[in-house]
Design a protein around this motif. Structure first.
Motif, PDB file in Angstrom:
ATOM      1  N   GLU A 187      10.111   5.020 -17.582  1.00 48.64           N
ATOM      2  CA  GLU A 187       9.919   5.970 -16.477  1.00 48.64           C
ATOM      3  C   GLU A 187       9.325   5.328 -15.238  1.00 48.64           C
ATOM      4  O   GLU A 187       9.925   5.417 -14.150  1.00 48.64           O
ATOM      5  CB  GLU A 187       9.056   7.146 -16.934  1.00 48.64           C
ATOM      6  CG  GLU A 187       9.000   8.247 -15.895  1.00 48.64           C
ATOM      7  CD  GLU A 187       8.424   9.537 -16.458  1.00 48.64           C
ATOM      8  OE1 GLU A 187       7.947  10.360 -15.648  1.00 48.64           O
ATOM      9  OE2 GLU A 187       8.459   9.726 -17.685  1.00 48.64           O
ATOM     10  N   PRO A 188       8.176   4.635 -15.312  1.00 53.36           N
ATOM     11  CA  PRO A 188       7.656   4.015 -14.082  1.00 53.36           C
ATOM     12  C   PRO A 188       8.559   2.913 -13.535  1.00 53.36           C
ATOM     13  O   PRO A 188       8.638   2.711 -12.322  1.00 53.36           O
ATOM     14  CB  PRO A 188       6.290   3.466 -14.502  1.00 53.36           C
ATOM     15  CG  PRO A 188       6.326   3.381 -15.992  1.00 53.36           C
ATOM     16  CD  PRO A 188       7.228   4.486 -16.437  1.00 53.36           C
ATOM     17  N   LEU A 189       9.262   2.202 -14.419  1.00 54.26           N
ATOM     18  CA  LEU A 189      10.173   1.157 -13.953  1.00 54.26           C
ATOM     19  C   LEU A 189      11.332   1.741 -13.154  1.00 54.26           C
ATOM     20  O   LEU A 189      11.792   1.145 -12.168  1.00 54.26           O
ATOM     21  CB  LEU A 189      10.717   0.357 -15.140  1.00 54.26           C
ATOM     22  CG  LEU A 189       9.774  -0.673 -15.771  1.00 54.26           C
ATOM     23  CD1 LEU A 189      10.369  -1.208 -17.070  1.00 54.26           C
ATOM     24  CD2 LEU A 189       9.492  -1.819 -14.800  1.00 54.26           C
ATOM     25  N   SER A 190      11.813   2.885 -13.545  1.00 54.57           N
ATOM     26  CA  SER A 190      12.968   3.487 -12.878  1.00 54.57           C
ATOM     27  C   SER A 190      12.575   4.193 -11.583  1.00 54.57           C
ATOM     28  O   SER A 190      13.372   4.254 -10.640  1.00 54.57           O
ATOM     29  CB  SER A 190      13.667   4.475 -13.808  1.00 54.57           C
ATOM     30  OG  SER A 190      12.786   5.490 -14.237  1.00 54.57           O
ATOM     31  N   GLU A 191      11.356   4.701 -11.512  1.00 52.47           N
ATOM     32  CA  GLU A 191      10.952   5.453 -10.326  1.00 52.47           C
ATOM     33  C   GLU A 191      10.594   4.546  -9.160  1.00 52.47           C
ATOM     34  O   GLU A 191      10.724   4.928  -8.007  1.00 52.47           O
ATOM     35  CB  GLU A 191       9.764   6.356 -10.669  1.00 52.47           C
ATOM     36  CG  GLU A 191      10.165   7.524 -11.563  1.00 52.47           C
ATOM     37  CD  GLU A 191       8.984   8.410 -11.909  1.00 52.47           C
ATOM     38  OE1 GLU A 191       7.835   7.992 -11.610  1.00 52.47           O
ATOM     39  OE2 GLU A 191       9.212   9.487 -12.472  1.00 52.47           O
ATOM     40  N   GLY A 192      10.150   3.346  -9.432  1.00 56.24           N
ATOM     41  CA  GLY A 192       9.887   2.401  -8.349  1.00 56.24           C
ATOM     42  C   GLY A 192       8.521   2.528  -7.721  1.00 56.24           C
ATOM     43  O   GLY A 192       7.868   1.550  -7.450  1.00 56.24           O
ATOM     44  N   GLY A 193       8.043   3.722  -7.471  1.00 56.49           N
ATOM     45  CA  GLY A 193       6.702   3.884  -6.920  1.00 56.49           C
ATOM     46  C   GLY A 193       6.687   4.256  -5.450  1.00 56.49           C
ATOM     47  O   GLY A 193       7.713   4.319  -4.778  1.00 56.49           O
ATOM     48  N   ASP A 194       5.505   4.510  -4.957  1.00 53.35           N
ATOM     49  CA  ASP A 194       5.282   4.931  -3.581  1.00 53.35           C
ATOM     50  C   ASP A 194       5.357   3.734  -2.631  1.00 53.35           C
ATOM     51  O   ASP A 194       4.812   2.669  -2.906  1.00 53.35           O
ATOM     52  CB  ASP A 194       3.896   5.588  -3.502  1.00 53.35           C
ATOM     53  CG  ASP A 194       3.517   5.942  -2.085  1.00 53.35           C
ATOM     54  OD1 ASP A 194       2.725   5.205  -1.479  1.00 53.35           O
ATOM     55  OD2 ASP A 194       4.038   6.962  -1.595  1.00 53.35           O
ATOM     56  N   ALA A 195       6.027   3.926  -1.486  1.00 52.58           N
ATOM     57  CA  ALA A 195       6.233   2.828  -0.539  1.00 52.58           C
ATOM     58  C   ALA A 195       4.917   2.287   0.000  1.00 52.58           C
ATOM     59  O   ALA A 195       4.742   1.078   0.150  1.00 52.58           O
ATOM     60  CB  ALA A 195       7.119   3.305   0.614  1.00 52.58           C
ATOM     61  N   GLU A 196       3.963   3.171   0.299  1.00 49.63           N
ATOM     62  CA  GLU A 196       2.679   2.728   0.838  1.00 49.63           C
ATOM     63  C   GLU A 196       1.920   1.892  -0.187  1.00 49.63           C
ATOM     64  O   GLU A 196       1.338   0.851   0.145  1.00 49.63           O
ATOM     65  CB  GLU A 196       1.850   3.939   1.254  1.00 49.63           C
ATOM     66  CG  GLU A 196       0.593   3.582   2.029  1.00 49.63           C
ATOM     67  CD  GLU A 196      -0.107   4.797   2.584  1.00 49.63           C
ATOM     68  OE1 GLU A 196      -1.344   4.719   2.789  1.00 49.63           O
ATOM     69  OE2 GLU A 196       0.557   5.827   2.823  1.00 49.63           O
ATOM     70  N   LEU A 197       1.933   2.344  -1.439  1.00 48.04           N
ATOM     71  CA  LEU A 197       1.289   1.585  -2.509  1.00 48.04           C
ATOM     72  C   LEU A 197       1.990   0.244  -2.716  1.00 48.04           C
ATOM     73  O   LEU A 197       1.348  -0.790  -2.914  1.00 48.04           O
ATOM     74  CB  LEU A 197       1.301   2.389  -3.807  1.00 48.04           C
ATOM     75  CG  LEU A 197       0.790   1.662  -5.063  1.00 48.04           C
ATOM     76  CD1 LEU A 197      -0.676   1.273  -4.897  1.00 48.04           C
ATOM     77  CD2 LEU A 197       0.981   2.534  -6.306  1.00 48.04           C
ATOM     78  N   TYR A 198       3.326   0.266  -2.660  1.00 46.23           N
ATOM     79  CA  TYR A 198       4.130  -0.952  -2.812  1.00 46.23           C
ATOM     80  C   TYR A 198       3.698  -1.999  -1.786  1.00 46.23           C
ATOM     81  O   TYR A 198       3.468  -3.167  -2.117  1.00 46.23           O
ATOM     82  CB  TYR A 198       5.602  -0.587  -2.637  1.00 46.23           C
ATOM     83  CG  TYR A 198       6.568  -1.742  -2.728  1.00 46.23           C
ATOM     84  CD1 TYR A 198       7.083  -2.159  -3.957  1.00 46.23           C
ATOM     85  CD2 TYR A 198       7.002  -2.401  -1.579  1.00 46.23           C
ATOM     86  CE1 TYR A 198       7.997  -3.209  -4.030  1.00 46.23           C
ATOM     87  CE2 TYR A 198       7.907  -3.447  -1.647  1.00 46.23           C
ATOM     88  CZ  TYR A 198       8.395  -3.844  -2.877  1.00 46.23           C
ATOM     89  OH  TYR A 198       9.292  -4.882  -2.942  1.00 46.23           O
ATOM     90  N   ASP A 199       3.549  -1.580  -0.529  1.00 46.29           N
ATOM     91  CA  ASP A 199       3.156  -2.508   0.534  1.00 46.29           C
ATOM     92  C   ASP A 199       1.737  -3.014   0.335  1.00 46.29           C
ATOM     93  O   ASP A 199       1.473  -4.218   0.403  1.00 46.29           O
ATOM     94  CB  ASP A 199       3.263  -1.825   1.897  1.00 46.29           C
ATOM     95  CG  ASP A 199       4.695  -1.687   2.364  1.00 46.29           C
ATOM     96  OD1 ASP A 199       5.593  -2.252   1.714  1.00 46.29           O
ATOM     97  OD2 ASP A 199       4.914  -1.024   3.388  1.00 46.29           O
ATOM     98  N   ALA A 200       0.809  -2.082   0.112  1.00 47.41           N
ATOM     99  CA  ALA A 200      -0.603  -2.462  -0.012  1.00 47.41           C
ATOM    100  C   ALA A 200      -0.815  -3.405  -1.192  1.00 47.41           C
ATOM    101  O   ALA A 200      -1.535  -4.399  -1.093  1.00 47.41           O
ATOM    102  CB  ALA A 200      -1.463  -1.208  -0.164  1.00 47.41           C
ATOM    103  N   PHE A 201      -0.168  -3.088  -2.316  1.00 54.73           N
ATOM    104  CA  PHE A 201      -0.304  -3.920  -3.504  1.00 54.73           C
ATOM    105  C   PHE A 201       0.312  -5.293  -3.258  1.00 54.73           C
ATOM    106  O   PHE A 201      -0.250  -6.324  -3.643  1.00 54.73           O
ATOM    107  CB  PHE A 201       0.365  -3.246  -4.697  1.00 54.73           C
ATOM    108  CG  PHE A 201       0.056  -3.884  -6.020  1.00 54.73           C
ATOM    109  CD1 PHE A 201      -1.059  -3.502  -6.751  1.00 54.73           C
ATOM    110  CD2 PHE A 201       0.871  -4.885  -6.532  1.00 54.73           C
ATOM    111  CE1 PHE A 201      -1.352  -4.095  -7.971  1.00 54.73           C
ATOM    112  CE2 PHE A 201       0.581  -5.488  -7.746  1.00 54.73           C
ATOM    113  CZ  PHE A 201      -0.531  -5.084  -8.470  1.00 54.73           C
TER     114      PHE A 201
END
Length: 219
Positions: A187-201
């Protein structure tokens, strides 16, 4: 149309590249799109190689960050990387464009690199280390800007949901004895995640190691 400008040619080339990929950008195609003869474009770009260099320069043009001696180098380097990611993400073809060119031919990119080098030297890294650090962080920023479309959907919600569902099913259909963790994390692998979190991380991942190394220089 009015007088054909270099900027108009580059902007139309980026529009085509964003929509169809860099391979779709040709002098002949641009001439058709802009309603001119190919010869008219040769006044600005003698071949596709020069056109792609112009596209690369336009991508980063206007990106300015002043090296401020009163601010911590860590803060400025994080700001530089974060802003570069946001600037490049405006164009889906940015990563492919920058892969195609020699960065030495792109004045706007050289200005960013020069600033990053100055910040690395200010952190008391040596010349070789500073060169390596800036190469890693600039290439990392380009890769982050071209992040998965699952993180930055430009499709209707229904289409995105179906794409995510199909991706989740593919993960879940893997043999659990061979890939137990992937299946469990479907599930988390397919959803990808939030763009803001993606950038910050991503920025934190790129720079935390550099900051840790710099701290050791002061020990």
């Amino acid at each position: 149309m009015g007088k054909l400008t270099r900027e108009a040619v580059v902007e139309r080339a980026l529009e085509i590249g964003d929509a169809e990929g860099l391979q779709a950008v040709t002098i002949r195609r641009l001439a058709q799109e802009l309603g001119v003869t190919p010869m008219a474009l040769y006044w600005h770009f003698k071949n596709k190689e020069q056109l792609v260099i112009g596209m690369a320069d336009h991508l980063v043009e206007g990106f300015e960050i002043t090296h401020d001696g009163s601010r911590a180098w860590q803060e400025q380097l994080r700001e530089l990387v974060g802003r570069l990611i946001r600037v490049l993400r405006r164009h889906p073809c940015a990563e492919d464009v920058l892969k195609e060119v020699d960065k030495m031919d792109v004045p706007a990119f050289l200005r960013v690199w020069d600033t990053a080098l100055g910040l690395a030297l200010r952190a008391r890294f040596g010349p070789q280390e500073s060169c390596l650090i800036t190469r890693y962080i600039l290439q990392g920023a380009i890769a982050l800007a071209g992040g998965s479309t699952e993180h930055f959907p430009d499709r209707p919600d229904e289409e995105r949901e179906e794409r995510v569902r199909l991706k989740r099913v593919r993960f879940q259909s893997l043999p659990p004895d061979a890939y137990p963790t992937i299946v469990r994390m479907a599930e988390p692998l397919s959803e990808g995640g939030d763009a803001e979190l993606y950038d910050a991380f991503g920025v934190d991942l790129l720079l935390s190691g550099i900051e840790s190394m710099a701290a050791r220089l002061g020990d």
